[in-house]
Design an enzyme around this catalytic site. Structure first.
Site, short mmCIF file in Angstrom:
data_model
loop_
_atom_site.label_atom_id
_atom_site.label_comp_id
_atom_site.label_asym_id
_atom_site.label_seq_id
_atom_site.Cartn_x
_atom_site.Cartn_y
_atom_site.Cartn_z
N HIS A 66 0.75 -1.04 -0.10
CA HIS A 66 0.12 0.12 0.00
C HIS A 66 0.72 1.32 0.09
CE1 HIS A 66 -3.21 -2.64 1.48
NE2 HIS A 66 -3.72 -2.31 0.23
N ASP A 141 -18.27 -0.36 -11.61
CA ASP A 141 -17.26 -0.91 -12.42
C ASP A 141 -16.13 0.19 -12.79
OD1 ASP A 141 -15.57 -2.04 -14.36
OD2 ASP A 141 -17.23 -2.59 -15.67
N GLY A 142 -15.31 0.08 -12.39
CA GLY A 142 -14.00 1.14 -12.68
C GLY A 142 -13.69 1.34 -14.31
N ASP A 160 -5.46 -0.55 -8.14
CA ASP A 160 -4.86 -1.58 -7.36
C ASP A 160 -5.86 -2.70 -7.34
OD1 ASP A 160 -4.54 -2.91 -4.69
OD2 ASP A 160 -5.05 -1.35 -3.54
N ASP A 163 -5.25 -10.05 -9.82
CA ASP A 163 -4.62 -10.36 -11.11
C ASP A 163 -5.41 -10.27 -12.31
OD1 ASP A 163 -2.54 -11.25 -9.33
OD2 ASP A 163 -3.23 -13.46 -9.01
N1 AG3 Z 1 -3.77 -6.47 -5.19
C1 AG3 Z 1 -3.07 -7.22 -5.86
C2 AG3 Z 1 -3.13 -8.74 -5.64
C3 AG3 Z 1 -2.42 -9.88 -6.51
C4 AG3 Z 1 -2.10 -11.00 -5.61
N2 AG3 Z 1 -1.80 -12.23 -6.58
C5 AG3 Z 1 -1.92 -13.22 -6.25
N3 AG3 Z 1 -1.92 -13.67 -4.55
N4 AG3 Z 1 -1.79 -14.45 -6.85
C6 AG3 Z 1 -4.11 -6.51 -3.61
C7 AG3 Z 1 -5.11 -5.53 -3.22
C8 AG3 Z 1 -4.36 -5.21 -2.10
N5 AG3 Z 1 -4.97 -3.72 -2.07
#
Ligand code: AG3
Length: 284
Positions: A66, A141-142, A160, A163
């Site tokens: 973050h 929806d963004g 943010d 995957d």
């Molecule tokens: N965003 C990225 C998550 C990707 C994790 N991938 C995985 N574990 N395969 C996380 C959100 C945090 N605010």
């Protein structure tokens, strides 16, 4: 997946590897219209949120992600007043954004309201700024949001996301970046979480090309550790409407808030490119 000895494991089939955490209890499990969300209490990582079997946030290490998804871009932009967080439903990025007094408006656009509602219950530390008068939480929806937004209406866009599969897939393509480019004001910067430099170098390489085709003048990847994500090493990629590389170093040095990872030296070091990631990549 939890084994009989109480280990949660996320398996990375493409990379013949996995990551496990010892679980004390499963606190919540829910299928939303978008995804399956699970919350666990772990032995040493505090609480853990898992979406569709993928680790998202743990109490222990989310500060790395973050802080790095927010402070580098906010100190790279000359005057970040209007900020959008696309995704980020756990509110951890929003909280870091709101630490910057120069930010006048921060909008979080999360498609799945349940992520935020569960974060409010299980990750209250990430949600302490949700009532900030500068914050707005939208559950839409963004992709639609950027399509509908006025040109030049934002300074910084932070993507943010999960995957690039499922609900987040459309946040990694040229059409989306093109809309973001249009919404960004002069000097505007988009930053997107861009997966593991070791496991997903092909994705990072493709992202640079896609962002530039969408109109961005400059793109740069930076690196940071994130032990609960595949390979333990993660990245963010910035796309600048104009040339990147600006850094309000004096402001970062005098930042009026405490961080646990980010500082001026980290900011500079994070952009250093390892030899094997020098572009164009020889991707295997
Ligand atoms: N965003 C990225 C998550 C990707 C994790 N991938 C995985 N574990 N395969 C996380 C959100 C945090 N605010």
């Amino acid at each position: 997946m939890i084994d009989p000895a109480g280990w949660f494991t996320e398996i990375y089939p493409r990379h013949g590897s996995a990551f496990s955490l010892r679980i004390k209890a499963r606190l919540h499990e829910e299928q939303t219209p978008f995804q399956k969300i699970e919350i666990f209490d772990t032995e040493w990582f505090g609480k853990l949120m898992v979406i569709d079997g993928c680790t998202m946030v743990s109490d222990r290490d989310n500060f790395l992600y973050h802080e790095m998804m927010t402070h580098p871009v906010l100190y790279a932009h000359p005057h970040p007043r209007r900020v959008w967080v696309i995704g980020g439903g756990d509110c951890g990025s929003l909280k870091e954004v709101l630490r910057h007094p120069e930010v006048e408006q921060a909008v979080q656009i999360e498609i799945d309201e349940r992520v935020t509602r569960l974060a409010e219950i299980h990750f209250p530390d990430l949600c302490t700024s949700n009532a900030d008068p500068r914050a707005e939480l939208l559950f839409i929806d963004g992709i639609q949001w950027v399509r509908d937004a006025a040109p030049g209406s934002v300074d910084v866009i932070i993507v943010d996301s999960t995957d690039p599969v499922g609900p987040a897939e459309g946040l990694f393509n040229e059409a989306f970046y093109r809309e973001c480019f249009r919404c960004l004001d002069q000097g505007g910067i988009l930053v997107q979480q861009s997966e593991s430099p070791l496991f997903h170098a092909d994705l990072i390489e493709a992202m640079h090309g896609t962002m530039r085709r969408a109109g961005f003048a400059d793109t740069r990847t930076f690196y940071f550790p994130q032990c609960i994500y595949p390979s333990g090493w993660w990245s963010g990629t910035m796309a600048g409407k104009d040339a990147l590389g600006g850094f309000r170093e004096a402001a970062a040095l005098a930042k009026p808030f405490a961080t646990r990872y980010y500082n001026v030296d980290i900011h500079k070091a994070a952009f250093a490119t390892p030899e094997f990631l020098r572009r164009p990549l020889a991707v295997d």
